[in-house]
Design a protein around this motif. Structure first.
Motif, mmCIF file in Angstrom:
data_model
loop_
_atom_site.group_PDB
_atom_site.id
_atom_site.type_symbol
_atom_site.label_atom_id
_atom_site.label_comp_id
_atom_site.label_asym_id
_atom_site.label_seq_id
_atom_site.Cartn_x
_atom_site.Cartn_y
_atom_site.Cartn_z
ATOM 1 N N CYS A 159 19.820 -43.591 2.319
ATOM 2 C CA CYS A 159 19.697 -44.947 1.760
ATOM 3 C C CYS A 159 20.885 -45.826 2.134
ATOM 4 C CB CYS A 159 19.575 -44.881 0.247
ATOM 5 S SG CYS A 159 18.037 -44.168 -0.348
ATOM 6 N N THR A 160 22.071 -45.264 2.102
ATOM 7 C CA THR A 160 23.265 -46.072 2.374
ATOM 8 C C THR A 160 23.444 -46.364 3.859
ATOM 9 O OG1 THR A 160 24.671 -44.108 2.405
ATOM 10 C CG2 THR A 160 24.476 -45.257 0.312
ATOM 11 N N ASN A 161 22.744 -45.637 4.706
ATOM 12 C CA ASN A 161 22.895 -45.819 6.149
ATOM 13 C C ASN A 161 21.823 -46.696 6.796
ATOM 14 O OD1 ASN A 161 25.268 -44.293 6.331
ATOM 15 N ND2 ASN A 161 24.114 -42.395 6.448
ATOM 16 N N VAL A 162 20.888 -47.212 6.029
ATOM 17 C CA VAL A 162 19.860 -48.091 6.593
ATOM 18 C C VAL A 162 20.508 -49.420 6.955
ATOM 19 C CG1 VAL A 162 17.670 -49.270 6.187
ATOM 20 C CG2 VAL A 162 18.041 -46.994 5.227
ATOM 21 N N GLU A 163 20.260 -49.877 8.168
ATOM 22 C CA GLU A 163 20.871 -51.117 8.639
ATOM 23 C C GLU A 163 19.825 -52.092 9.161
ATOM 24 O OE1 GLU A 163 23.644 -49.911 11.640
ATOM 25 O OE2 GLU A 163 25.073 -49.122 10.185
ATOM 26 N N THR B 49 13.594 -49.505 8.599
ATOM 27 C CA THR B 49 13.073 -48.898 7.384
ATOM 28 C C THR B 49 12.971 -47.396 7.604
ATOM 29 O OG1 THR B 49 10.755 -49.150 8.029
ATOM 30 C CG2 THR B 49 11.732 -50.940 6.729
ATOM 31 N N ASP C 285 14.497 -49.741 2.778
ATOM 32 C CA ASP C 285 15.219 -50.622 3.692
ATOM 33 C C ASP C 285 16.582 -50.905 3.081
ATOM 34 O OD1 ASP C 285 15.087 -52.935 1.985
ATOM 35 O OD2 ASP C 285 13.206 -53.575 2.905
ATOM 36 N N LYS C 286 17.358 -51.763 3.706
ATOM 37 C CA LYS C 286 18.737 -51.974 3.247
ATOM 38 C C LYS C 286 18.818 -52.671 1.887
ATOM 39 C CE LYS C 286 19.603 -56.209 5.858
ATOM 40 N NZ LYS C 286 19.910 -57.152 4.803
ATOM 41 N N ASP C 287 17.727 -53.302 1.453
ATOM 42 C CA ASP C 287 17.746 -54.057 0.202
ATOM 43 C C ASP C 287 16.949 -53.444 -0.934
ATOM 44 O OD1 ASP C 287 19.328 -56.180 1.251
ATOM 45 O OD2 ASP C 287 17.542 -56.928 2.296
ATOM 46 N N ILE D 240 17.875 -51.329 -3.784
ATOM 47 C CA ILE D 240 18.485 -50.117 -3.234
ATOM 48 C C ILE D 240 19.601 -49.617 -4.152
ATOM 49 C CG2 ILE D 240 20.154 -51.278 -1.746
ATOM 50 C CD1 ILE D 240 18.120 -48.147 -0.809
#
Length: 120
Positions: free
Chosen positions: A56-60, A64, A79-81, A102
């Motif tokens: 989760c913390t590495n999604v940029e 997705t 996704d990042k949000d 997130i």
């Protein structure tokens, strides 16, 4: 902790080595978040939860991640949000059951990890 986690004995009655499923107490869920019950699985470990937190913390950017709970019926699109939750038993549905930010999901996972650590 906003949610009541639960350890379920899913063993056959005559088995000495018990098998447990970790998840959420269904009776404590709000109706709009009942899909979260499908997170229950015997495959959860503190390490597997930590790996999901790191995912989760590495999604940029616009990326997705599709995630399915091992031996569970919960699908996630991360996704990042935000995170979209899907009950995989309801395959005819085309839209998410609900979404969380997130940050809320990561906080939930951290609480869940603590519960699994204390009850393993």
């Amino acid at each position: 902790m906003e949610y009541k986690f639960k350890k379920y004995d899913i063993s056959s009655p005559n088995i000495k080595n018990k098998t447990y499923s970790f998840g959420i107490d269904y009776d404590t869920l709000r109706q709009e978040e009942e899909t979260l019950f499908e997170i229950n699985s015997h495959a959860w470990t503190p390490q597997s939860i930590q790996e999901l937190i790191e995912t989760c913390t590495n999604v940029e950017g616009e990326n997705t991640i599709d995630y399915q709970v091992d031996h569970g019926n919960l699908g996630l699109i991360i996704d990042k949000d935000e995170v979209a939750f899907f009950n995989l038993l309801e395959s005819e549905k085309e839209t998410e059951d609900f979404t969380w930010s997130i940050d809320k999901f990561i906080n939930f996972l951290n609480d869940f990890k603590k519960f699994v650590e204390q009850n393993s």
